[in-house]
Design an enzyme around this catalytic site. Structure first.
Site, PDB file in Angstrom:
ATOM      1  N   LYS A  14       0.847  -1.242  -0.005  1.00  0.00           N
ATOM      2  CA  LYS A  14      -0.168   0.027   0.052  1.00  0.00           C
ATOM      3  C   LYS A  14       0.763   1.416   0.069  1.00  0.00           C
ATOM      4  O   LYS A  14       0.572   2.256  -0.832  1.00  0.00           O
ATOM      5  CB  LYS A  14      -1.027   0.053   1.075  1.00  0.00           C
ATOM      6  CG  LYS A  14      -1.944  -1.268   1.323  1.00  0.00           C
ATOM      7  CD  LYS A  14      -2.794  -1.010   2.425  1.00  0.00           C
ATOM      8  CE  LYS A  14      -2.132  -1.207   3.710  1.00  0.00           C
ATOM      9  NZ  LYS A  14      -1.681  -2.645   4.190  1.00  0.00           N
ATOM     10  N   ARG A  89      -9.462   0.090   8.813  1.00  0.00           N
ATOM     11  CA  ARG A  89      -9.099  -1.333   8.869  1.00  0.00           C
ATOM     12  C   ARG A  89     -10.134  -1.872   9.631  1.00  0.00           C
ATOM     13  O   ARG A  89     -10.070  -3.019   9.854  1.00  0.00           O
ATOM     14  CB  ARG A  89      -7.971  -1.294   9.770  1.00  0.00           C
ATOM     15  CG  ARG A  89      -6.559  -1.472   9.065  1.00  0.00           C
ATOM     16  CD  ARG A  89      -5.428  -1.435  10.068  1.00  0.00           C
ATOM     17  NE  ARG A  89      -4.355  -2.028   9.773  1.00  0.00           N
ATOM     18  CZ  ARG A  89      -3.380  -1.435   9.149  1.00  0.00           C
ATOM     19  NH1 ARG A  89      -3.360  -0.158   8.861  1.00  0.00           N
ATOM     20  NH2 ARG A  89      -2.093  -2.153   8.986  1.00  0.00           N
ATOM     21  N   ARG A 128      11.333  -7.377   4.878  1.00  0.00           N
ATOM     22  CA  ARG A 128      11.490  -5.904   5.245  1.00  0.00           C
ATOM     23  C   ARG A 128      12.007  -5.746   6.654  1.00  0.00           C
ATOM     24  O   ARG A 128      12.592  -4.723   6.971  1.00  0.00           O
ATOM     25  CB  ARG A 128       9.847  -5.441   5.131  1.00  0.00           C
ATOM     26  CG  ARG A 128       9.906  -4.009   5.220  1.00  0.00           C
ATOM     27  CD  ARG A 128       8.356  -3.314   5.106  1.00  0.00           C
ATOM     28  NE  ARG A 128       7.430  -3.600   6.114  1.00  0.00           N
ATOM     29  CZ  ARG A 128       6.104  -3.482   5.755  1.00  0.00           C
ATOM     30  NH1 ARG A 128       5.546  -2.781   4.947  1.00  0.00           N
ATOM     31  NH2 ARG A 128       5.458  -3.727   7.172  1.00  0.00           N
ATOM     32  N   ARG A 134      11.209  -1.814  12.264  1.00  0.00           N
ATOM     33  CA  ARG A 134       9.898  -1.949  12.696  1.00  0.00           C
ATOM     34  C   ARG A 134       9.604  -3.134  13.772  1.00  0.00           C
ATOM     35  O   ARG A 134      10.036  -3.915  13.510  1.00  0.00           O
ATOM     36  CB  ARG A 134       9.055  -1.732  11.604  1.00  0.00           C
ATOM     37  CG  ARG A 134       8.399  -0.636  11.069  1.00  0.00           C
ATOM     38  CD  ARG A 134       7.697  -0.845   9.822  1.00  0.00           C
ATOM     39  NE  ARG A 134       6.424  -1.428  10.047  1.00  0.00           N
ATOM     40  CZ  ARG A 134       5.363  -1.549   9.551  1.00  0.00           C
ATOM     41  NH1 ARG A 134       5.265  -0.383   8.088  1.00  0.00           N
ATOM     42  NH2 ARG A 134       4.147  -2.145   9.686  1.00  0.00           N
ATOM     43  N   ARG A 145      -0.612 -10.239  12.743  1.00  0.00           N
ATOM     44  CA  ARG A 145      -1.076  -8.976  11.992  1.00  0.00           C
ATOM     45  C   ARG A 145      -2.057  -9.516  11.088  1.00  0.00           C
ATOM     46  O   ARG A 145      -3.058  -8.985  10.645  1.00  0.00           O
ATOM     47  CB  ARG A 145       0.054  -8.053  11.386  1.00  0.00           C
ATOM     48  CG  ARG A 145       0.552  -7.231  12.612  1.00  0.00           C
ATOM     49  CD  ARG A 145       2.059  -6.826  12.249  1.00  0.00           C
ATOM     50  NE  ARG A 145       1.969  -6.030  10.818  1.00  0.00           N
ATOM     51  CZ  ARG A 145       3.187  -5.966  10.152  1.00  0.00           C
ATOM     52  NH1 ARG A 145       4.283  -6.506  10.542  1.00  0.00           N
ATOM     53  NH2 ARG A 145       3.145  -5.199   9.304  1.00  0.00           N
TER      54      ARG A 145
HETATM   55  P1  ATP Z   1       1.775  -2.230   4.447  1.00  0.00           P
HETATM   56  O1  ATP Z   1       2.834  -2.979   4.256  1.00  0.00           O
HETATM   57  O2  ATP Z   1       0.780  -2.553   3.385  1.00  0.00           O
HETATM   58  O3  ATP Z   1       2.111  -0.674   4.340  1.00  0.00           O
HETATM   59  P2  ATP Z   1       1.137  -2.607   7.372  1.00  0.00           P
HETATM   60  O4  ATP Z   1       0.073  -3.613   7.730  1.00  0.00           O
HETATM   61  O5  ATP Z   1       2.511  -3.397   7.342  1.00  0.00           O
HETATM   62  O6  ATP Z   1       0.839  -2.334   5.799  1.00  0.00           O
HETATM   63  P3  ATP Z   1       0.569   0.170   8.556  1.00  0.00           P
HETATM   64  O7  ATP Z   1      -0.368   0.443   7.627  1.00  0.00           O
HETATM   65  O8  ATP Z   1       2.123   1.116   8.462  1.00  0.00           O
HETATM   66  O9  ATP Z   1       1.370  -1.230   8.169  1.00  0.00           O
HETATM   67  O10 ATP Z   1       0.208  -0.275  10.024  1.00  0.00           O
HETATM   68  C1  ATP Z   1       1.169  -0.604  11.240  1.00  0.00           C
HETATM   69  C2  ATP Z   1       0.235  -0.761  12.375  1.00  0.00           C
HETATM   70  O11 ATP Z   1      -0.226   0.474  12.849  1.00  0.00           O
HETATM   71  C3  ATP Z   1      -1.060  -1.731  12.327  1.00  0.00           C
HETATM   72  O12 ATP Z   1      -0.423  -3.203  12.249  1.00  0.00           O
HETATM   73  C4  ATP Z   1      -1.834  -1.289  13.685  1.00  0.00           C
HETATM   74  O13 ATP Z   1      -1.393  -1.797  14.690  1.00  0.00           O
HETATM   75  C5  ATP Z   1      -1.626   0.243  13.450  1.00  0.00           C
HETATM   76  N1  ATP Z   1      -2.674   0.692  12.714  1.00  0.00           N
HETATM   77  C6  ATP Z   1      -2.209   1.584  11.430  1.00  0.00           C
HETATM   78  N2  ATP Z   1      -3.565   1.904  10.961  1.00  0.00           N
HETATM   79  C7  ATP Z   1      -4.488   1.526  11.800  1.00  0.00           C
HETATM   80  C8  ATP Z   1      -5.998   1.711  11.817  1.00  0.00           C
HETATM   81  N3  ATP Z   1      -6.732   2.434  10.862  1.00  0.00           N
HETATM   82  N4  ATP Z   1      -6.503   1.239  13.028  1.00  0.00           N
HETATM   83  C9  ATP Z   1      -5.972   0.757  13.842  1.00  0.00           C
HETATM   84  N5  ATP Z   1      -4.780   0.520  14.044  1.00  0.00           N
HETATM   85  C10 ATP Z   1      -3.799   0.814  13.012  1.00  0.00           C
HETATM   86 MG    MG Z   2       2.445   0.910   5.359  1.00  0.00          MG
END
Ligand code: ATP
Ligand code: MG
Length: 189
Positions: A14, A89, A128, A134, A145
């Protein structure tokens, strides 16, 4: 003005694709993950709250996220359009987004789903984790997750399908190919 939700599991790309769309179209980009990581870095009250949820692979509570989203959105110049990355989400977040935009005379124009097989997601996130620093890119948290995604976030696929807004795109192949698929949808809106 276009409001686009970029949707997909953790590791679906994303953030990468959002950056490319920002370059191409001049959209604003709201990444809730980036907002939270910045808050953690600054040690703000929000950061302190977010830290434990994130390192546990859990979602931050809806009420808090919805407030953050609205204040982030209102601080931007939204005249060209906005890409929502990592929000919504949950169904409650999708309803809140709809309400927030309606109150501002606007709406979601499309939900673009990046479809990537689970084994590929695991592989990408473990990879990653070697460089991202992270706290949530380790095997145990990645599994949590992906579970949380399946239980709380994946139901949005049906929700956006019913709303007639969902467009599914193959989320693997070259970055340019994926970007071309997304752009074709955006251009058709
Ligand atoms: P990607 O790799 O596709 O960018 P991702 O799931 O690795 O997605 P982020 O979108 O950066 O990573 O989100 C990281 C963390 O932040 C999530 O696992 C969650 O704990 C928190 N978070 C982010 N957005 C939300 C949301 N809309 N509601 C609740 N928690 C969120
Ligand atoms: Mg992201």
């Amino acid at each position: 003005m276009k409001n686009i939700v970029i949707f997909g599991a953790p590791g679906s790309g994303k953030g990468t694709q959002s950056d490319m769309l920002v370059q191409k179209y001049g959209f604003q980009h709201i990444s809730t993950g980036d907002v939270l990581r910045q808050a953690i870095k600054e040690g703000s009250e929000l950061g302190l709250t977010a830290q434990s949820y994130i390192s546990d692979g859990k979602l931050i509570p809806d009420s808090l996220m919805i407030d953050i989203l609205a204040s982030t959105y209102d601080a931007l110049d939204t005249s060209v359009g906005v890409i929502f990355d990592g929000f919504p989400r949950t169904i409650a977040q999708a309803e809140a987004l709809e309400k927030m935009l309606a109150e501002r005379g606007s709406r979601v124009d499309a939900m673009l789903e990046l479809d990537v097989p689970t084994e590929m997601l695991m592989e990408r996130l473990i990879q990653r984790g070697k460089t991202s620093g992270r706290a949530d890119d380790n095997e145990e948290t990645i599994k949590k997750r992906l579970d949380v995604y399946g239980q709380q976030t994946a139901p949005l696929i049906e929700w956006y399908t019913s709303a007639g807004l969902r467009h599914k795109v193959q989320g693997y192949g070259s970055l340019e190919e994926i970007n071309a698929s997304l752009s074709a949808i955006i251009d058709s809106l």
